[in-house]
Design an enzyme around this catalytic site. Structure first.
Site, mmCIF file in Angstrom:
data_model
loop_
_atom_site.group_PDB
_atom_site.id
_atom_site.type_symbol
_atom_site.label_atom_id
_atom_site.label_comp_id
_atom_site.label_asym_id
_atom_site.label_seq_id
_atom_site.Cartn_x
_atom_site.Cartn_y
_atom_site.Cartn_z
ATOM 1 N N CYS A 2 0.829 -1.208 0.000
ATOM 2 C CA CYS A 2 0.000 0.000 0.000
ATOM 3 C C CYS A 2 0.860 1.253 0.000
ATOM 4 C CB CYS A 2 -0.973 0.047 1.175
ATOM 5 S SG CYS A 2 -2.252 -1.217 1.129
ATOM 6 N N GLY A 28 0.677 -0.392 -4.886
ATOM 7 C CA GLY A 28 -0.656 -0.967 -4.897
ATOM 8 C C GLY A 28 -1.393 -0.644 -6.170
ATOM 9 N N ASN A 102 -1.163 1.568 5.860
ATOM 10 C CA ASN A 102 -0.276 0.607 5.204
ATOM 11 C C ASN A 102 0.240 -0.330 6.279
ATOM 12 O OD1 ASN A 102 1.639 -0.760 3.635
ATOM 13 N ND2 ASN A 102 3.194 0.810 3.993
ATOM 14 N N GLY A 103 0.000 -1.631 6.106
ATOM 15 C CA GLY A 103 0.484 -2.587 7.090
ATOM 16 C C GLY A 103 -0.526 -3.696 7.318
ATOM 17 N N TYR A 244 12.541 -5.216 -2.966
ATOM 18 C CA TYR A 244 11.518 -5.190 -4.017
ATOM 19 C C TYR A 244 10.508 -4.060 -3.924
ATOM 20 C CZ TYR A 244 7.538 -6.768 -6.846
ATOM 21 O OH TYR A 244 6.520 -6.834 -7.753
#
Length: 470
Positions: A2, A28, A102-103, A244
């Site tokens: 995200c 995302g 985010n998480g 990544y």
């Protein structure tokens, strides 16, 4: 993964939020959304799709205001359903409230069950709504948004970078271990917070610094203030941000991601040199790794695969069938570069192995004589519970397989993963400050049925001095 962003700027925020989300699109691809606040009214628009598909000039013109937040979603907790698209927006007791996250919380089911027992109704299946419910409940009790967030952080277990907008004020906070990134920047006439520094670069904003793990930031028209809510004995930065997730030109927790990846490529050559004729990346994430490998080996760097720029990241596509079908559309070998050549193909990781095998098959189909695969991460042998949609152990190609067996599965002539020691060294962080759970099976907080190496966390603000046992 995200991507999240929040901006307070006197010049207006809809276009800056749009550009920032464009810069974070790699985090995302399922959905995108923006909420803005203007004179007591919350304006919002969100849909499933890419940023360019969700917004247009007319929509952005209607998102008026000098305060706003935005989100691009990569699904982990919560199904791929429209109601899970963020920001999540609420109104209560004369306030308007919006939140992005985010998480991944590891105790979201327990928390949602507790609140349901108290009569709370949840409209989504995402753990972001759990965070919102806790903040709203605590806010009605304490009357202070900062105190409500502190009380919320005492309840949360897992990874979270959160940006919340209450009326015309933005609050951003990061989990005590700093698992997910979040940074602060200065715009022309205000401030912003975002998942990565590239969002600030896109706006011409000045990068200030990363939020510290456990830090709470408040931004309004008067400026920015900071409050350290927790202190931990160690951090647990996600190592896959460097491998990544993050864009190569981002600075994550003080480290330029491109430099990490280039160093990994150098170390890959040092660990497993190959007498080959060319070094080729798997674009785009393999570019910096291949550059480092080429520089260290002296073997020419040449693109053996060309990427269709209109195809997104296959790793974060929701189904395996879509990932496999996308490979041929996404990557096309350059026959004139690889025909009859021995090629070192450099990629960031191998997860299920199906994409790697298809890429190698394409290289051979277009005439490559040898394909040696070099990988910028150690074998992924365990799932991630903290915000990455890695599959179960049985779906991971490296689980219960030796490197030689994986090499045969993907039909490479040789295979080498970077060692964990070299990877950690390349990041510049100490081993104690990184989360490597997907590589080691040992996690930085307690997860049922898994090994853990827990951190001591203290709440340091106000009267909150409770030790959180993870």
């Amino acid at each position: 993964m995200c991507g999240i962003v929040g901006i307070v700027d006197a010049g207006g925020v809809s276009l800056p939020l749009y550009y920032a989300l464009f810069a974070l699109q790699h985090r995302g691809q399922e959905s995108a959304g923006i909420s803005t606040y203007d004179a007591g009214i919350l304006h919002k628009h969100k849909e499933q799709g890419l940023v360019a598909e969700v917004f247009n000039r007319e929509i952005l013109t209607e998102l008026t205001g000098k305060v706003g937040i935005g989100h691009v979603r990569y699904p982990t907790t919560g199904e791929n359903q429209p109601e899970n698209t963020q920001p999540l927006n609420f109104s209560f007791k004369g306030h308007v409230f919006s939140i992005v996250h985010n998480g991944n919380l590891v105790n979201s089911k327990e928390l949602s069950s507790d609140y349901e027992d108290q009569g709370h109704i949840f409209a989504t299946t995402t753990d972001t709504e759990v965070i919102a419910a806790i903040i709203a409940r605590e806010l009605t009790v304490s009357g202070s948004m900062e105190d409500a967030i502190i009380l919320c952080m005492q309840k949360l277990e897992g990874s979270y970078s959160v940006i919340a907008m209450l009326d015309g004020t933005i609050y951003a906070f990061r989990d005590p271990l700093g698992i997910k990134p979040l940074c602060i920047g200065k715009t022309d006439s205000g401030y912003m917070v975002a998942s990565e520094s590239v969002a600030m670069d896109a706006l011409g904003a000045i990068f200030i610094r990363d939020l510290k793990p456990g830090e709470l930031v408040r931004i309004d028209s008067d400026g920015i203030s900071y409050r350290q809510v927790t202190r931990s004995s160690h951090s647990a930065f996600c190592i896959f941000e460097y491998v990544y997730f993050a864009r190569s030109d981002s600075v994550i927790d003080g480290v330029l991601v491109y430099d990490v990846r280039r160093k990994i490529g150098e170390m890959l050559h040092n660990e497993a040199p190959v007498n080959a004729e060319m070094i080729s990346p798997v674009p785009d994430s393999g570019m910096a790794f291949a550059t480092g490998y080429s520089e260290a080996s002296g073997i020419p760097f040449k693109e053996g695969l060309i990427k269709n720029r209109y195809i997104g990241r296959t790793f974060i596509m929701p189904t395996q069938k879509l990932r496999e079908n996308a490979v041929r559309m996404k990557l096309n070998p350059v026959r004139g570069h690889i025909k009859g050549k021995s090629v070192v193909l450099v990629d960031d990781s191998i997860v299920r192995g199906t994409t790697s095998r298809r890429i190698i098959e394409l290289m051979r189909e277009f005439g490559a004589r040898e394909v040696h695969f070099r990988v910028g991460s150690p074998p992924i042998t365990a799932p991630c519970y903290l915000g990455v949609d890695l599959p179960t152990r049985n779906d991971l190609i490296a689980h219960n397989r030796s490197p030689g067996e994986v090499c045969s599965c993907i039909s490479a002539d040789s295979l080498h993963h970077i060692s964990l020691e070299a990877l950690i060294k390349a990041t510049g962080h100490s081993p104690e400050d990184l989360c490597c759970g997907c590589l080691t099976g040992c996690y930085p907080l307690r997860i049922s049925g898994e090994l853990s190496k827990c951190r001591d966390i203290d709440f340091v603000n106000g009267s909150y001095q409770t030790r959180l046992e993870l």
